[in-house]
Design an enzyme around this catalytic site. Structure first.
Site, PDB file in Angstrom:
ATOM      1  N   ARG A  59       0.315  -1.332   0.169  1.00 37.05           N
ATOM      2  CA  ARG A  59       0.664  -0.062   0.302  1.00 37.05           C
ATOM      3  C   ARG A  59       1.129   0.941   0.321  1.00 37.05           C
ATOM      4  O   ARG A  59       0.278   2.038  -0.807  1.00 37.05           O
ATOM      5  CB  ARG A  59      -1.054  -0.108   1.238  1.00 37.05           C
ATOM      6  CG  ARG A  59      -1.945   1.071   1.124  1.00 37.05           C
ATOM      7  CD  ARG A  59      -2.946   0.302   2.919  1.00 37.05           C
ATOM      8  NE  ARG A  59      -3.784   1.841   2.552  1.00 37.05           N
ATOM      9  CZ  ARG A  59      -3.754   2.386   3.444  1.00 37.05           C
ATOM     10  NH1 ARG A  59      -3.082   1.792   4.966  1.00 37.05           N
ATOM     11  NH2 ARG A  59      -4.866   3.121   3.512  1.00 37.05           N
ATOM     12  N   HIS A  63       0.946   3.929  -2.836  1.00 36.12           N
ATOM     13  CA  HIS A  63       0.096   5.734  -2.022  1.00 36.12           C
ATOM     14  C   HIS A  63       2.057   6.002  -2.432  1.00 36.12           C
ATOM     15  O   HIS A  63       1.106   7.967  -2.801  1.00 36.12           O
ATOM     16  CB  HIS A  63      -0.159   5.392  -0.455  1.00 36.12           C
ATOM     17  CG  HIS A  63      -1.201   5.336  -0.330  1.00 36.12           C
ATOM     18  ND1 HIS A  63      -1.807   6.073   0.428  1.00 36.12           N
ATOM     19  CD2 HIS A  63      -2.240   3.983  -0.711  1.00 36.12           C
ATOM     20  CE1 HIS A  63      -3.326   5.293   0.647  1.00 36.12           C
ATOM     21  NE2 HIS A  63      -3.322   4.254  -0.318  1.00 36.12           N
ATOM     22  N   SER A  73       8.226  10.126  -1.540  1.00 32.14           N
ATOM     23  CA  SER A  73       7.882  11.158  -0.960  1.00 32.14           C
ATOM     24  C   SER A  73       6.424  11.115   0.352  1.00 32.14           C
ATOM     25  O   SER A  73       6.567  11.964   1.432  1.00 32.14           O
ATOM     26  CB  SER A  73       7.270  12.239  -1.945  1.00 32.14           C
ATOM     27  OG  SER A  73       6.375  10.851  -2.215  1.00 32.14           O
ATOM     28  N   ASN A  91      -2.862   8.789   4.431  1.00 32.17           N
ATOM     29  CA  ASN A  91      -2.313   8.289   4.848  1.00 32.17           C
ATOM     30  C   ASN A  91      -2.047   7.483   6.432  1.00 32.17           C
ATOM     31  O   ASN A  91      -1.144   7.362   6.883  1.00 32.17           O
ATOM     32  CB  ASN A  91      -0.978   9.111   4.454  1.00 32.17           C
ATOM     33  CG  ASN A  91      -0.858   8.654   2.436  1.00 32.17           C
ATOM     34  OD1 ASN A  91      -1.143   7.687   2.007  1.00 32.17           O
ATOM     35  ND2 ASN A  91      -0.637   9.245   2.252  1.00 32.17           N
ATOM     36  N   PRO A 158      -6.672   7.585  -5.433  1.00 30.42           N
ATOM     37  CA  PRO A 158      -8.183   7.195  -5.747  1.00 30.42           C
ATOM     38  C   PRO A 158      -8.074   6.967  -4.589  1.00 30.42           C
ATOM     39  O   PRO A 158      -8.169   6.332  -3.304  1.00 30.42           O
ATOM     40  CB  PRO A 158      -7.433   5.872  -6.387  1.00 30.42           C
ATOM     41  CG  PRO A 158      -6.182   5.703  -6.761  1.00 30.42           C
ATOM     42  CD  PRO A 158      -5.502   6.543  -5.774  1.00 30.42           C
ATOM     43  N   HIS A 188      -6.097  -5.498  -3.281  1.00 30.94           N
ATOM     44  CA  HIS A 188      -7.030  -5.789  -1.768  1.00 30.94           C
ATOM     45  C   HIS A 188      -7.292  -6.826  -1.235  1.00 30.94           C
ATOM     46  O   HIS A 188      -7.654  -7.411  -0.199  1.00 30.94           O
ATOM     47  CB  HIS A 188      -8.170  -4.456  -2.091  1.00 30.94           C
ATOM     48  CG  HIS A 188      -8.282  -3.758  -2.805  1.00 30.94           C
ATOM     49  ND1 HIS A 188      -9.139  -3.263  -3.234  1.00 30.94           N
ATOM     50  CD2 HIS A 188      -6.843  -2.569  -2.219  1.00 30.94           C
ATOM     51  CE1 HIS A 188      -9.079  -1.512  -3.171  1.00 30.94           C
ATOM     52  NE2 HIS A 188      -7.375  -0.750  -2.472  1.00 30.94           N
ATOM     53  N   ASP A 248      -3.772 -13.950  -3.241  1.00 30.42           N
ATOM     54  CA  ASP A 248      -4.458 -14.647  -3.996  1.00 30.42           C
ATOM     55  C   ASP A 248      -5.769 -13.917  -4.563  1.00 30.42           C
ATOM     56  O   ASP A 248      -5.526 -12.586  -4.747  1.00 30.42           O
ATOM     57  CB  ASP A 248      -5.664 -15.791  -3.033  1.00 30.42           C
ATOM     58  CG  ASP A 248      -6.412 -15.766  -2.271  1.00 30.42           C
ATOM     59  OD1 ASP A 248      -6.777 -13.898  -2.394  1.00 30.42           O
ATOM     60  OD2 ASP A 248      -5.925 -16.201  -1.523  1.00 30.42           O
TER      61      ASP A 248
END
Length: 316
Positions: A59, A63, A73, A91, A158, A188, A248
């Site tokens: 993640r 990001h 950054s 974040n 997003p 996800h 998976d």
């Protein structure tokens, strides 16, 4: 003619990355040959202690790349009057920065001032996926670290509430296609979500429905019980799928069953092309893995940055 061909090819390399930082898989072969094994050791140590670290690193890389390109950054600390990306609203739940610090410290001892924090993060995301059962890939290297990090820019990430046209726009602005959108959403399959990211689907959905009608009733009921109306539990939420520490294709199967958490997941069914890809990936883990690798290489090649930081949390 040869001169023109050479000029054209160098121009193409320049255009492939905004600042002309051409990436290559053998970038550190001479300057820091042990870069990959050093990063892998740091990631393995952390993931073995806590499997949730894998989702955090993947993640973090997403990001990072979605704001100013993959320029690390997201790793910079807030200073004085500047609130950095990592402290932006989107974040707040990022964690496992220590893994990047550990890898950087080991690399600085081996080859000081050579390996960028942006490359460490790209490698760490790959290693994290592999360590929890996902595919491996060759990470192109040679990114530079950025000097600007603003919390306000995290609004460009997003959102879990996005519909398909918002998702499409967010990805295409970064040179990413609908195929990339569906494949990268497969990230996800790992991790955990706080109630705030799906709250709008389980209460006061719209004027007609209290609960999002596309959500399976049993999932809605269980989410309402873990996310009470007046939620004072700081870390209340749900895992992204029943196997949150295994990479998976379960995520895609859940979308087809109306059991995905985010509006942005459900949104993938509202457009023929993306719906077709969801079905394809739900049927075959291999097809998904292949697509994910292509798309993450593409995303991680969006470059920015100007320097090689000595400490990943502060500019030189």
């Amino acid at each position: 003619m040869a001169a023109i061909a050479a000029l054209l090819s160098s121009l193409l390399i320049f255009l492939a990355s905004p600042l002309g930082n051409a990436l290559s898989s053998n970038y550190y072969d001479k300057t820091c040959p042990d870069v990959e094994s050093t990063v892998t050791n740091a990631v393995r140590q952390a993931v073995m202690a806590d499997k949730k670290v894998a989702a955090a690193l993947l993640r973090m890389h997403f990001h990072d790349c979605f704001i100013r390109g993959c320029d690390a950054s997201v790793l910079l600390n807030s200073v004085n009057k500047n609130t950095a990306e990592k402290d932006g609203p989107a974040n707040g739940s990022l964690h496992a920065f220590f893994v990047i610090d550990n890898a950087k410290k080991a690399l600085e001892a081996l080859c000081p001032g050579v390996v960028s924090c942006a490359d460490i993060l790209a490698l760490a995301a790959r290693d994290a996926v592999v360590l929890v059962g996902g595919p491996t890939w060759e990470v192109p290297k040679g990114r530079k670290d950025g000097r600007i990090s603003r919390a306000s820019e995290t609004s460009q990430l997003p959102s879990p509430t996005f519909n398909i046209s918002q998702l499409k726009q967010s990805f295409s602005q970064r040179g990413l296609s609908l195929d990339d959108l569906v494949a990268l959403s497969g990230g996800h399959t790992l991790g955990f979500s706080h109630c705030s990211s799906f709250q709008s689907r389980i209460r006061n959905f719209n004027a007609t429905h209290d609960i999002d009608p596309t959500m399976h009733p049993s999932l809605a009921a269980s989410l309402r019980s873990v996310c009470p109306k007046k939620n004072n539990v700081k870390n209340a939420g749900a895992t992204m799928d029943p196997s949150p520490t295994t990479f998976d294709n379960t995520y895609y199967k859940l979308i087809l069953q109306g059991r995905s958490l985010f509006s942005s997941d459900e949104a993938l069914l509202t457009f023929p092309k993306t719906k077709n890809l969801v079905s394809k990936f739900a049927t075959s883990k291999e097809t998904f893995s292949k697509a994910f690798v292509n798309s993450i290489i593409k995303m991680s090649s969006i470059t920015g940055g100007q320097e090689i930081r000595k400490d990943c949390r502060v500019v030189n």
